[in-house]
Design an enzyme around this catalytic site. Structure first.
Site, PDB file in Angstrom:
ATOM      1  N   GLU A   2      -9.822  -1.589   5.384  1.00 16.30           N
ATOM      2  CA  GLU A   2     -10.457  -1.317   6.665  1.00 16.30           C
ATOM      3  C   GLU A   2     -11.697  -2.199   6.839  1.00 16.30           C
ATOM      4  OE1 GLU A   2      -8.934   0.342   8.803  1.00 16.30           O
ATOM      5  OE2 GLU A   2      -8.293   2.339   8.166  1.00 16.30           O
ATOM      6  N   ASN A  27      -7.772  -2.851  14.575  1.00 16.82           N
ATOM      7  CA  ASN A  27      -9.152  -3.094  14.133  1.00 16.82           C
ATOM      8  C   ASN A  27      -9.247  -4.229  13.119  1.00 16.82           C
ATOM      9  OD1 ASN A  27      -8.119  -1.957  11.807  1.00 16.82           O
ATOM     10  ND2 ASN A  27      -9.552  -0.235  11.726  1.00 16.82           N
ATOM     11  N   HIS A  61      -7.545  -4.532  10.258  1.00 16.66           N
ATOM     12  CA  HIS A  61      -7.326  -4.234   8.839  1.00 16.66           C
ATOM     13  C   HIS A  61      -6.131  -5.026   8.312  1.00 16.66           C
ATOM     14  CE1 HIS A  61      -4.696  -0.629  10.149  1.00 16.66           C
ATOM     15  NE2 HIS A  61      -3.881  -1.422   9.489  1.00 16.66           N
ATOM     16  N   ASP A 118       0.821  -1.200   0.000  1.00 20.37           N
ATOM     17  CA  ASP A 118       0.000   0.000   0.000  1.00 20.37           C
ATOM     18  C   ASP A 118       0.860   1.256   0.000  1.00 20.37           C
ATOM     19  OD1 ASP A 118       0.904  -0.203   2.713  1.00 20.37           O
ATOM     20  OD2 ASP A 118      -0.941  -1.241   3.250  1.00 20.37           O
TER      21      ASP A 118
END
Length: 259
Positions: free
Chosen positions: A142, A135, A137, A66
């Site tokens: 996400e 979280n 991801h 990314d």
């Protein structure tokens, strides 16, 4: 999926380095690289093996997961720059063999599509190193991301931006958007290796490994992959219900079984 529980973050780095070195020894030619805090120990160990033991990355093509949108490649927190500081500059990977999405262009949507096409043309990556956020991801997919998603532009959650603010100078805002490989793109690699360390990753690791496969925890998509290895330290493993079984499996491996 195999879960490997080790005593410390340093040992997690050594296990991931063992996996990468073993893949190179058996003919791997492509490597997926993740940034973030969890893979750093693995990169440090791989660099040591290059320096002291002659482990070579010559001829290997590397691909980043990314990149932030709006950061030039020269920005200290662009992932093109970070991966060089953490890993590439310490081994014999040729600069032209390290590829990543271009987030500094005006047409980021088109650049994301081109990067996905580039990955497909390169063939399945032999080993893809991964981390996960608190979280769950994966890359910058996400919660809510499609499990079949391709490389695209994503908007970061406020939680992810808060988590990453520590890497930026005081007063500088974490970008709102990123280009990330999609979950479907990530699943095309031959071997997925996720490393997670520290207490703050425990809930995400438990959800990814033992929870349902769900867009709510993107890292749970690893359960769908035929060859996924999750390497965690004791702190990140503390919520795993089957931790004793994972340790038993590791202790009873057949000779040559590997990861």
């Amino acid at each position: 999926m195999e879960v490997v529980i080790v005593p410390s973050a340093d040992e997690a780095g050594r296990v991931v380095a063992d996996i990468v070195a073993g893949a190179l020894a058996t003919g791997a030619r492509t490597l997926g690289l993740a940034t973030g805090s969890s893979p750093v120990g693995a990169y440090r160990e791989l660099a040591r093996r290059h320096r002291e033991e002659g482990l070579s990355f010559a001829g290997i093509r590397a691909f980043l997961l990314d990149e932030y949108v709006g950061l030039a490649a020269s920005h200290p927190q662009s992932y093109a720059r970070v991966i060089r500081a953490d890993f590439v500059d310490h081994v014999d990977l040729a600069s032209d063999d390290v590829h990543g999405p271009d987030g500094a262009t005006d047409d980021v949507l088109e650049k994301a599509r081109r990067y996905d096409a580039h990955l497909r043309a390169a063939g399945p990556l032999d080993v893809q190193i991964l981390g996960t956020g608190a979280n769950g991801h994966l890359g910058f997919n996400e919660p809510g991301s499609s499990l079949a998603s391709r490389t695209r532009v994503k908007t970061l959650t406020q939680q992810t931006r808060r988590d990453n603010a520590r890497f930026f100078p005081e007063g500088e805002q974490v970008p709102q958007h990123v280009i990330t490989q999609g979950l479907g793109t990530i699943l095309e690699a031959r071997h997925l290796v996720l490393v997670a360390t520290g207490r703050t990753k425990a809930a995400a690791v438990a959800a990814a490994v033992e929870g349902p496969v769900s867009a709510f925890c993107p890292a749970s998509v690893l359960q769908l992959h035929p060859h996924a290895t999750v390497v965690v330290d004791e702190l990140a493993a503390r919520r795993l219900q089957l931790a004793d079984y994972y340790r038993h499996v590791a202790a009873k491996k057949l000779p040559g079984q590997g990861f």
